[in-house]
Design a protein around this motif. Structure first.
Motif, mmCIF file in Angstrom:
data_model
loop_
_atom_site.group_PDB
_atom_site.id
_atom_site.type_symbol
_atom_site.label_atom_id
_atom_site.label_comp_id
_atom_site.label_asym_id
_atom_site.label_seq_id
_atom_site.Cartn_x
_atom_site.Cartn_y
_atom_site.Cartn_z
ATOM 1 N N ALA A 1 10.985 17.107 0.859
ATOM 2 C CA ALA A 1 11.221 17.935 2.046
ATOM 3 C C ALA A 1 10.070 17.887 3.047
ATOM 4 C CB ALA A 1 11.471 19.383 1.625
ATOM 5 N N GLU A 2 8.895 17.393 2.595
ATOM 6 C CA GLU A 2 7.716 17.402 3.469
ATOM 7 C C GLU A 2 7.340 16.017 3.972
ATOM 8 O OE1 GLU A 2 5.983 20.114 4.266
ATOM 9 O OE2 GLU A 2 7.228 21.469 3.090
ATOM 10 N N LEU A 3 7.986 14.988 3.435
ATOM 11 C CA LEU A 3 7.568 13.621 3.764
ATOM 12 C C LEU A 3 7.620 13.373 5.268
ATOM 13 C CD1 LEU A 3 6.880 11.013 1.924
ATOM 14 C CD2 LEU A 3 9.032 10.167 2.850
ATOM 15 N N GLY A 4 6.603 12.692 5.779
ATOM 16 C CA GLY A 4 6.588 12.304 7.189
ATOM 17 C C GLY A 4 6.640 13.497 8.140
ATOM 18 N N GLY A 5 6.127 14.649 7.695
ATOM 19 C CA GLY A 5 6.106 15.824 8.559
ATOM 20 C C GLY A 5 7.473 16.462 8.727
ATOM 21 N N LEU B 1 15.533 12.506 5.164
ATOM 22 C CA LEU B 1 14.540 11.688 4.464
ATOM 23 C C LEU B 1 14.624 10.248 4.971
ATOM 24 C CD1 LEU B 1 12.369 11.643 2.286
ATOM 25 C CD2 LEU B 1 14.145 11.223 0.590
ATOM 26 N N GLU B 2 15.855 9.809 5.240
ATOM 27 C CA GLU B 2 16.031 8.442 5.748
ATOM 28 C C GLU B 2 15.381 8.281 7.123
ATOM 29 O OE1 GLU B 2 19.395 6.005 4.723
ATOM 30 O OE2 GLU B 2 20.042 6.181 6.792
ATOM 31 N N ASP B 3 15.527 9.272 7.995
ATOM 32 C CA ASP B 3 14.901 9.200 9.321
ATOM 33 C C ASP B 3 13.392 8.991 9.200
ATOM 34 O OD1 ASP B 3 17.321 9.711 10.591
ATOM 35 O OD2 ASP B 3 17.002 11.869 10.680
ATOM 36 N N VAL B 4 12.749 9.845 8.390
ATOM 37 C CA VAL B 4 11.280 9.755 8.331
ATOM 38 C C VAL B 4 10.847 8.495 7.589
ATOM 39 C CG1 VAL B 4 10.877 12.233 8.548
ATOM 40 C CG2 VAL B 4 11.057 11.236 6.290
ATOM 41 N N ARG C 1 0.831 -1.205 0.000
ATOM 42 C CA ARG C 1 0.000 0.000 0.000
ATOM 43 C C ARG C 1 0.859 1.245 0.000
ATOM 44 N NH1 ARG C 1 -5.342 -0.130 3.200
ATOM 45 N NH2 ARG C 1 -6.039 -2.209 2.644
ATOM 46 N N LEU C 2 0.309 2.314 -0.572
ATOM 47 C CA LEU C 2 1.026 3.571 -0.542
ATOM 48 C C LEU C 2 0.766 4.241 0.803
ATOM 49 C CD1 LEU C 2 2.746 4.836 -2.744
ATOM 50 C CD2 LEU C 2 0.824 6.295 -3.290
ATOM 51 N N VAL C 3 1.818 4.452 1.574
ATOM 52 C CA VAL C 3 1.668 5.010 2.916
ATOM 53 C C VAL C 3 1.564 6.529 2.858
ATOM 54 C CG1 VAL C 3 2.707 5.100 5.213
ATOM 55 C CG2 VAL C 3 3.099 3.116 3.763
ATOM 56 N N GLU C 4 2.367 7.157 2.001
ATOM 57 C CA GLU C 4 2.316 8.620 1.884
ATOM 58 C C GLU C 4 2.944 9.049 0.569
ATOM 59 O OE1 GLU C 4 3.782 10.844 5.295
ATOM 60 O OE2 GLU C 4 3.787 12.700 4.128
ATOM 61 N N VAL C 5 2.429 10.139 0.027
ATOM 62 C CA VAL C 5 3.053 10.781 -1.127
ATOM 63 C C VAL C 5 3.321 12.223 -0.743
ATOM 64 C CG1 VAL C 5 2.735 11.559 -3.502
ATOM 65 C CG2 VAL C 5 1.877 9.327 -2.817
ATOM 66 N N ALA C 6 4.527 12.707 -1.005
ATOM 67 C CA ALA C 6 4.855 14.097 -0.638
ATOM 68 C C ALA C 6 6.099 14.538 -1.399
ATOM 69 C CB ALA C 6 5.126 14.192 0.864
#
Ligand code: ATP
Length: 299
Positions: free
Chosen positions: A234-238, A287-290, A226-231
């Motif tokens: 710089a905005e991924l995962g808040g 990006l790796e962290d999030v 499943r797609l968890v998030e698209v962003a």
């Protein structure tokens, strides 16, 4: 043949209809192997002209999804349009608009680079000039060399050359820089940007988060089909609004503080120290962290 369905994934809101203007539009894609769903209700829109990176751990369903989009794999459910066409029914003209750069390349050939490109170009109605493509991927000097004499990075460039000689409107790149040295990766990234400038839409799968950050207009994280998030990266995962972590050394110990106002925080620190604040660093989540947080930080 395919069950066209806009049924929502469990617990999800009803997805909007397919986007007719998108390069790729997917609703509720399902692909099962036996009784296990490798792709489990995936929705995705990729705009024309963008570079979209699909991220996800091994086995998440990236390759399966991409193969459905390319028309190489059947699906068990959902609705898919690629350049306005259902890949399950995509004919020759539609295939001619796609470029595919696979993980395993054509580098073992006895043909020279130029011969390989000419042969590939002959399949298309309006191909690019093979010599221009060699120039674009930086292989002009290798035009007369056989594929098997190329280095790993040069073979990958040849793969890309073969993928773009048909002048695709949409290019699929599967882990394109695996095995590249840092300089070759940077050169490859600039090649991808030149292709974007020529108007090519690209769907990239990669395990290199710096690559996604460098290249992608948007990233999509896929986990368990499943797609968890698209962003935007710089905005991924808040990430864009996450607190900054300020660290420094004081009284022989490392100090760490989280703050939403790092500038004011550092100004306060600076006032307390006579000169430089020892070992001062200000970091935001990478990006790796999030990404690792999103996919559940597997070992
Ligand atoms: N032909 C197949 N038959 C059975 N199971 C398959 C087949 N192809 C893929 N799978 C399974 O489907 C799941 C998704 O695989 P897929 O190759 O799409 O993952 P991926 O995200 O591309 O992984 P990777 O990053 O390792 O390339 C995995 O559990 C895989 O074992």
């Amino acid at each position: 043949m395919q069950k066209d369905s806009l049924l929502p994934a469990t617990g999800a809101a009803v997805a909007p209809p397919l986007d007719p203007d998108a390069a790729i539009s997917v609703r509720g894609l399902v692909k099962r192997y036996g009784d296990r769903a490798a792709v489990d209700g995936l929705d995705l829109d990729i705009r024309r002209g963008e570079i979209f990176a699909l991220l996800g751990p091994n086995g998440a369903g990236k390759t399966t999804t991409v193969e459905v989009l390319e028309g190489y794999r059947s699906r068990d459910g959902g609705d898919v349009r690629v350049l306005g066409v259902d890949p399950a029914a995509g004919g020759r003209a539609w295939k001619g608009e796609l470029g595919i750069v696979l993980q395993s390349g054509a580098g073992d050939s006895q043909l020279t680079c130029r011969e390989l490109l000419r042969a590939q170009a002959s399949y298309y109605a309006d191909p690019r000039d093979p010599d221009e493509v060699l120039e674009l991927v930086g292989l002009t000097e290798k035009a007369g060399s056989r594929g098997r004499t190329l280095s790993g990075g040069q073979r990958r460039r040849l793969d890309v050359a073969l993928g773009i000689v048909g002048r695709p409107r949409l290019l699929f790149l599967d882990e394109p820089t695996t095995g590249f040295d840092p300089e070759a990766r940077r050169q490859f990234w600039s090649l991808i940007r030149s292709l974007r400038d020529l108007g090519t839409t690209m769907l990239l799968t990669t395990h290199y988060l710096d690559e996604a950050e460098e290249l992608a207009d948007r990233v999509g994280v896929i986990a368990r089909g499943r797609l968890v998030e698209v962003a935007v990266p710089a905005e991924l995962g808040g990430r864009g609004t996450a607190p900054a972590v300020v660290s420094w050394t004081e009284d022989g110990a490392r100090r760490v503080a989280e703050t939403a106002t790092p500038t004011a925080f550092v100004a306060g620190l600076a006032a307390r120290f006579p000169g430089e604040v020892p070992d001062l660093a200000v970091a935001r989540p990478t990006l790796e962290d999030v990404y690792l947080k999103m996919i559940g930080e597997p070992a």
